[in-house]
Write an enzyme that holds these catalytic residues in place. Sequence first.
Site, PDB file in Angstrom:
ATOM      1  NE  ARG A  40      32.201  -9.160 -49.595  1.00 30.40           N
ATOM      2  CZ  ARG A  40      31.730  -8.972 -48.437  1.00 30.40           C
ATOM      3  NH1 ARG A  40      30.918  -9.707 -48.075  1.00 30.40           N
ATOM      4  NH2 ARG A  40      32.291  -7.814 -47.879  1.00 30.40           N
ATOM      5  CE  LYS A 105      40.164  -8.742 -53.180  1.00 33.01           C
ATOM      6  NZ  LYS A 105      38.750  -7.984 -53.067  1.00 33.01           N
ATOM      7  NE  ARG A 239      37.648  -0.796 -46.844  1.00 34.74           N
ATOM      8  CZ  ARG A 239      37.122  -1.846 -47.543  1.00 34.74           C
ATOM      9  NH1 ARG A 239      37.289  -3.177 -46.995  1.00 34.74           N
ATOM     10  NH2 ARG A 239      36.455  -1.897 -48.769  1.00 34.74           N
TER      11      ARG A 239
HETATM   12  P1  ATP Z   1      35.069  -5.874 -48.947  1.00 32.67           P
HETATM   13  O1  ATP Z   1      34.541  -7.316 -49.357  1.00 32.67           O
HETATM   14  O2  ATP Z   1      35.574  -6.168 -47.538  1.00 32.67           O
HETATM   15  O3  ATP Z   1      34.041  -4.725 -49.118  1.00 32.67           O
HETATM   16  P2  ATP Z   1      36.792  -5.390 -51.118  1.00 32.67           P
HETATM   17  O4  ATP Z   1      36.820  -3.805 -51.098  1.00 32.67           O
HETATM   18  O5  ATP Z   1      37.944  -5.999 -51.380  1.00 32.67           O
HETATM   19  O6  ATP Z   1      36.392  -5.783 -49.776  1.00 32.67           O
HETATM   20  P3  ATP Z   1      35.265  -6.983 -52.859  1.00 32.67           P
HETATM   21  O7  ATP Z   1      33.883  -6.921 -53.467  1.00 32.67           O
HETATM   22  O8  ATP Z   1      35.605  -8.282 -51.998  1.00 32.67           O
HETATM   23  O9  ATP Z   1      35.635  -5.498 -52.170  1.00 32.67           O
HETATM   24  O10 ATP Z   1      36.323  -7.220 -53.912  1.00 32.67           O
HETATM   25  C1  ATP Z   1      36.119  -6.638 -55.143  1.00 32.67           C
HETATM   26  C2  ATP Z   1      37.175  -5.296 -54.939  1.00 32.67           C
HETATM   27  O11 ATP Z   1      38.560  -5.773 -55.471  1.00 32.67           O
HETATM   28  C3  ATP Z   1      37.273  -4.182 -56.341  1.00 32.67           C
HETATM   29  O12 ATP Z   1      36.499  -3.269 -56.046  1.00 32.67           O
HETATM   30  C4  ATP Z   1      38.727  -3.778 -56.399  1.00 32.67           C
HETATM   31  O13 ATP Z   1      39.016  -2.900 -55.309  1.00 32.67           O
HETATM   32  C5  ATP Z   1      39.397  -5.166 -56.074  1.00 32.67           C
HETATM   33  N1  ATP Z   1      39.884  -5.740 -57.328  1.00 32.67           N
HETATM   34  C6  ATP Z   1      39.418  -6.257 -58.203  1.00 32.67           C
HETATM   35  N2  ATP Z   1      40.170  -6.780 -59.230  1.00 32.67           N
HETATM   36  C7  ATP Z   1      41.054  -7.272 -58.442  1.00 32.67           C
HETATM   37  C8  ATP Z   1      42.368  -7.891 -58.627  1.00 32.67           C
HETATM   38  N3  ATP Z   1      42.661  -8.733 -59.793  1.00 32.67           N
HETATM   39  N4  ATP Z   1      42.959  -8.205 -57.887  1.00 32.67           N
HETATM   40  C9  ATP Z   1      42.980  -7.670 -56.437  1.00 32.67           C
HETATM   41  N5  ATP Z   1      42.069  -6.865 -56.435  1.00 32.67           N
HETATM   42  C10 ATP Z   1      41.105  -6.502 -57.118  1.00 32.67           C
HETATM   43  C1  BTN Z   2      35.969 -10.479 -54.000  1.00 38.30           C
HETATM   44  O1  BTN Z   2      36.857 -10.256 -53.908  1.00 38.30           O
HETATM   45  O2  BTN Z   2      35.050  -9.891 -53.969  1.00 38.30           O
HETATM   46  C2  BTN Z   2      35.642 -11.811 -54.734  1.00 38.30           C
HETATM   47  C3  BTN Z   2      36.428 -11.934 -56.208  1.00 38.30           C
HETATM   48  C4  BTN Z   2      35.985 -13.048 -57.024  1.00 38.30           C
HETATM   49  C5  BTN Z   2      36.436 -13.213 -58.391  1.00 38.30           C
HETATM   50  C6  BTN Z   2      36.629 -14.666 -58.892  1.00 38.30           C
HETATM   51  S1  BTN Z   2      37.159 -14.569 -60.701  1.00 38.30           S
HETATM   52  C7  BTN Z   2      36.421 -16.333 -60.821  1.00 38.30           C
HETATM   53  C8  BTN Z   2      35.019 -15.908 -60.530  1.00 38.30           C
HETATM   54  N1  BTN Z   2      34.277 -15.566 -61.399  1.00 38.30           N
HETATM   55  C9  BTN Z   2      33.703 -14.255 -61.051  1.00 38.30           C
HETATM   56  O3  BTN Z   2      32.994 -13.447 -61.748  1.00 38.30           O
HETATM   57  N2  BTN Z   2      34.209 -13.704 -59.891  1.00 38.30           N
HETATM   58  C10 BTN Z   2      34.963 -14.930 -59.054  1.00 38.30           C
END
Ligand code: ATP
Ligand code: BTN
Length: 241
Positions: A40, A105, A239
């Site tokens: 996101r 996660k 959080r």
């Molecule tokens: P929120 O959406 O509540 O702000 P979030 O911090 O998880 O939560 P997202 O945008 O949902 O943010 O997800 C992107 C985040 O996920 C990255 O900033 C990193 O911390 C984490 N991330 C990236 N790649 C992976 C992965 N392969 N597995 C788990 N976490 C990952």
């Molecule tokens: C998140 O946690 O914010 C969402 C992560 C979503 C990752 C998937 S991997 C397949 C698809 N292609 C992308 O570039 N993002 C989603």
Amino acid sequence: VVHNITDSTNNQLMQRVTEGVIDTLGYTLVAEAQTAGRGRRGRNWYSPFGASLYFSMYWRLEQGIQSAMGLSLVIALAVVRLLKRQYQLDAKVKWPNDVYVDGKKLAGILVELAGQAHAGCNVIIGIGLNIRLPKQAAEKIDQQYIDLNTVTVQHIDRNSLVAQLQQQLVAILTDFSHSGFDNYVEEFNTHNQYQQRVVKLSGNEEVEGMCLGVDNQGALLIKTDMGIKNYYGGELSLRLG
Ligand code: ATP
Ligand code: BTN
């Protein structure tokens, strides 16, 4: 459709849907690796070769954009159901878009709108589900994460996992399209990572209070001294308080 290496499966599918090349509900595109995997708000999704599922599926929201909140949550519940059925895992959802196992996660969901269809709107559902991440992942991911390989001793067949995930999504989204989010409130609340915990929600404003689950639109319910309020929204981050 399987790509070897791509920028982002969401980008690729978005392009095809926007061009009008694809309009089949449930059409799914996966890749072995992504060079520009996205979370996101432009955050990076770490996407090394063969280490996760990088999965995007096309769907149409007939009710229009107002049902997008519930959509994101039922997608998370589809992943939770699949993990339970296939691997007997007790996964949780961190509202609005993350799937957690053991407090870490495991999967992230990115729902993007791909313009208006004749009725409703087109959506691209992106899911990243970690299967076997390399050790270097720790340097790339700035929060607690986990992969399937760590939480199950069962054999993980990625091909079958893609097929099961696609089927589970089509089933749950078909029901959601007909009946809405009402039937999922209880299931969400029993799988809510922060149910009855003190949480902090940040975005435009910041609020701290007790997390009571979701309402029948999928909005988050938080109880503070001022009473109970519901929060919608793509731009909010949750959080522990
Ligand atoms: P929120 O959406 O509540 O702000 P979030 O911090 O998880 O939560 P997202 O945008 O949902 O943010 O997800 C992107 C985040 O996920 C990255 O900033 C990193 O911390 C984490 N991330 C990236 N790649 C992976 C992965 N392969 N597995 C788990 N976490 C990952
Ligand atoms: C998140 O946690 O914010 C969402 C992560 C979503 C990752 C998937 S991997 C397949 C698809 N292609 C992308 O570039 N993002 C989603």
